[in-house]
Design a protein around this motif. Structure first.
Motif, PDB file in Angstrom:
ATOM      1  N   GLU A 254       0.833  -1.204   0.000  1.00 17.95           N
ATOM      2  CA  GLU A 254       0.000   0.000   0.000  1.00 17.95           C
ATOM      3  C   GLU A 254       0.871   1.260   0.000  1.00 17.95           C
ATOM      4  O   GLU A 254       0.538   2.246  -0.667  1.00 17.95           O
ATOM      5  N   LEU A 255       1.972   1.242   0.721  1.00 17.54           N
ATOM      6  CA  LEU A 255       2.895   2.385   0.685  1.00 17.54           C
ATOM      7  C   LEU A 255       3.464   2.566  -0.721  1.00 17.54           C
ATOM      8  O   LEU A 255       3.546   3.676  -1.234  1.00 17.54           O
ATOM      9  N   ARG A 256       3.814   1.477  -1.366  1.00 16.02           N
ATOM     10  CA  ARG A 256       4.360   1.571  -2.731  1.00 16.02           C
ATOM     11  C   ARG A 256       3.296   2.095  -3.693  1.00 16.02           C
ATOM     12  O   ARG A 256       3.588   2.878  -4.587  1.00 16.02           O
ATOM     13  N   ARG A 257       2.063   1.674  -3.496  1.00 21.21           N
ATOM     14  CA  ARG A 257       0.963   2.174  -4.335  1.00 21.21           C
ATOM     15  C   ARG A 257       0.801   3.678  -4.148  1.00 21.21           C
ATOM     16  O   ARG A 257       0.609   4.424  -5.107  1.00 21.21           O
ATOM     17  N   GLU A 258       0.912   4.140  -2.898  1.00 21.08           N
ATOM     18  CA  GLU A 258       0.831   5.578  -2.632  1.00 21.08           C
ATOM     19  C   GLU A 258       1.996   6.298  -3.312  1.00 21.08           C
ATOM     20  O   GLU A 258       1.817   7.372  -3.901  1.00 21.08           O
ATOM     21  N   MET A 259       3.182   5.714  -3.250  1.00 20.53           N
ATOM     22  CA  MET A 259       4.340   6.321  -3.898  1.00 20.53           C
ATOM     23  C   MET A 259       4.100   6.459  -5.404  1.00 20.53           C
ATOM     24  O   MET A 259       4.499   7.454  -6.018  1.00 20.53           O
ATOM     25  N   ALA A 260       3.449   5.476  -5.995  1.00 18.29           N
ATOM     26  CA  ALA A 260       3.211   5.488  -7.439  1.00 18.29           C
ATOM     27  C   ALA A 260       2.161   6.516  -7.842  1.00 18.29           C
ATOM     28  O   ALA A 260       2.266   7.143  -8.898  1.00 18.29           O
ATOM     29  N   THR A 261       1.147   6.722  -6.998  1.00 20.11           N
ATOM     30  CA  THR A 261       0.072   7.641  -7.380  1.00 20.11           C
ATOM     31  C   THR A 261       0.373   9.077  -6.988  1.00 20.11           C
ATOM     32  O   THR A 261       0.128   9.987  -7.774  1.00 20.11           O
ATOM     33  N   VAL A 262       0.942   9.278  -5.807  1.00 13.59           N
ATOM     34  CA  VAL A 262       1.226  10.633  -5.336  1.00 13.59           C
ATOM     35  C   VAL A 262       2.419  11.228  -6.066  1.00 13.59           C
ATOM     36  O   VAL A 262       2.452  12.407  -6.369  1.00 13.59           O
ATOM     37  N   GLY A 263       3.401  10.401  -6.369  1.00  9.17           N
ATOM     38  CA  GLY A 263       4.637  10.896  -6.963  1.00  9.17           C
ATOM     39  C   GLY A 263       4.706  10.750  -8.471  1.00  9.17           C
ATOM     40  O   GLY A 263       5.784  10.585  -9.012  1.00  9.17           O
ATOM     41  N   ARG A 264       3.566  10.775  -9.150  1.00  8.53           N
ATOM     42  CA  ARG A 264       3.570  10.632 -10.609  1.00  8.53           C
ATOM     43  C   ARG A 264       4.338  11.767 -11.255  1.00  8.53           C
ATOM     44  O   ARG A 264       4.199  12.927 -10.876  1.00  8.53           O
ATOM     45  N   LYS A 265       5.128  11.416 -12.226  1.00 10.36           N
ATOM     46  CA  LYS A 265       5.818  12.443 -13.001  1.00 10.36           C
ATOM     47  C   LYS A 265       4.807  13.031 -13.975  1.00 10.36           C
ATOM     48  O   LYS A 265       4.077  12.301 -14.638  1.00 10.36           O
ATOM     49  N   LEU A 266       4.753  14.335 -14.041  1.00  6.02           N
ATOM     50  CA  LEU A 266       3.852  14.989 -14.990  1.00  6.02           C
ATOM     51  C   LEU A 266       4.519  15.037 -16.354  1.00  6.02           C
ATOM     52  O   LEU A 266       5.747  15.206 -16.449  1.00  6.02           O
ATOM     53  N   PRO A 267       3.739  14.913 -17.415  1.00  2.37           N
ATOM     54  CA  PRO A 267       4.345  15.013 -18.743  1.00  2.37           C
ATOM     55  C   PRO A 267       5.004  16.377 -18.911  1.00  2.37           C
ATOM     56  O   PRO A 267       4.478  17.392 -18.451  1.00  2.37           O
ATOM     57  N   GLN A 268       6.135  16.377 -19.537  1.00  2.00           N
ATOM     58  CA  GLN A 268       6.860  17.625 -19.751  1.00  2.00           C
ATOM     59  C   GLN A 268       6.175  18.434 -20.849  1.00  2.00           C
ATOM     60  O   GLN A 268       5.789  17.880 -21.878  1.00  2.00           O
ATOM     61  N   PRO A 269       5.990  19.740 -20.636  1.00  2.02           N
ATOM     62  CA  PRO A 269       5.363  20.548 -21.676  1.00  2.02           C
ATOM     63  C   PRO A 269       6.288  20.646 -22.890  1.00  2.02           C
ATOM     64  O   PRO A 269       7.507  20.602 -22.751  1.00  2.02           O
ATOM     65  N   MET A 270       5.656  20.721 -24.014  1.00  7.56           N
ATOM     66  CA  MET A 270       6.456  20.837 -25.232  1.00  7.56           C
ATOM     67  C   MET A 270       7.104  22.226 -25.259  1.00  7.56           C
ATOM     68  O   MET A 270       6.516  23.208 -24.819  1.00  7.56           O
ATOM     69  N   GLU A 271       8.322  22.263 -25.743  1.00 13.97           N
ATOM     70  CA  GLU A 271       9.016  23.543 -25.821  1.00 13.97           C
ATOM     71  C   GLU A 271       8.429  24.351 -26.970  1.00 13.97           C
ATOM     72  O   GLU A 271       7.849  23.806 -27.903  1.00 13.97           O
ATOM     73  N   ASN A 272       8.574  25.644 -26.852  1.00 12.49           N
ATOM     74  CA  ASN A 272       8.132  26.512 -27.953  1.00 12.49           C
ATOM     75  C   ASN A 272       8.972  26.201 -29.174  1.00 12.49           C
ATOM     76  O   ASN A 272      10.197  26.347 -29.141  1.00 12.49           O
ATOM     77  N   THR A 273       8.318  25.768 -30.172  1.00  4.39           N
ATOM     78  CA  THR A 273       9.033  25.486 -31.411  1.00  4.39           C
ATOM     79  C   THR A 273       8.381  26.259 -32.551  1.00  4.39           C
ATOM     80  O   THR A 273       7.179  26.410 -32.575  1.00  4.39           O
ATOM     81  N   THR A 274       9.175  26.724 -33.399  1.00  7.71           N
ATOM     82  CA  THR A 274       8.632  27.401 -34.572  1.00  7.71           C
ATOM     83  C   THR A 274       8.933  26.564 -35.787  1.00  7.71           C
ATOM     84  O   THR A 274       9.998  25.976 -35.902  1.00  7.71           O
ATOM     85  N   TYR A 275       8.000  26.522 -36.657  1.00  2.88           N
ATOM     86  CA  TYR A 275       8.148  25.703 -37.871  1.00  2.88           C
ATOM     87  C   TYR A 275       8.420  26.561 -39.068  1.00  2.88           C
ATOM     88  O   TYR A 275       8.096  27.618 -39.250  1.00  2.88           O
TER      89      TYR A 275
END
Length: 136
Positions: free
Chosen positions: A115-136
């Motif tokens: 249960e502690l490991r499950r909490e570690m997995a849900t509370v400590g989720r890495k958020l997706p990194q925002p895409m950098e400003n790119t110009t095309y």
């Protein structure tokens, strides 16, 4: 139904804990030569895709004379930031972890660690990194 005595129950848990739980992400065993089986040590491997990934957390567990009728006391030796862990001393706050808050005799050290490991997995989720400003 017969109630399994504390020592027999803890011997079963010791055998299971030394083999590793499930996929080996949690393990536990007795500290030193504790014939009364009060003091335990445990490790939890940090959950993948969380801030805890690739880390190994050490814990101390105390199973009192009334275990398994009363929950164990669990303390992180490794520093960790979780809602169920007191930030100053690493003690797991029983009321904040459901399996400890609503302890049943059928629960085990494995129950607490998973249960502690499950909490570690849900509370400590890495958020997706925002895409950098790119110009095309």
């Amino acid at each position: 139904m017969a109630t399994v005595p504390r020592n027999f129950r803890l011997l079963e848990e010791l055998e299971k804990g030394e083999k590793g739980i499930g996929d080996g992400t949690c393990s536990y065993g007795l500290s030193d030569d504790d014939v009364l089986m009060h003091h335990w040590h445990a490790t939890i491997l940090g959950a993948p895709h969380s801030v805890h990934e690739n880390r190994i957390y050490s814990l101390k567990i105390y199973c009192g004379d009334n275990y398994p009728d009363q929950p164990p006391q669990v303390q992180f030796v490794s520093k960790i930031n979780l809602p169920s862990v007191h930030p100053d001393n690493g003690m797991v706050i029983n009321q904040a972890l459901p399996c400890l808050a609503h302890w049943k005799r059928s629960f085990s050290l494995e129950t607490v660690l998973t249960e502690l490991r499950r909490e570690m997995a849900t509370v400590g989720r890495k958020l997706p990194q925002p895409m950098e400003n790119t110009t095309y």
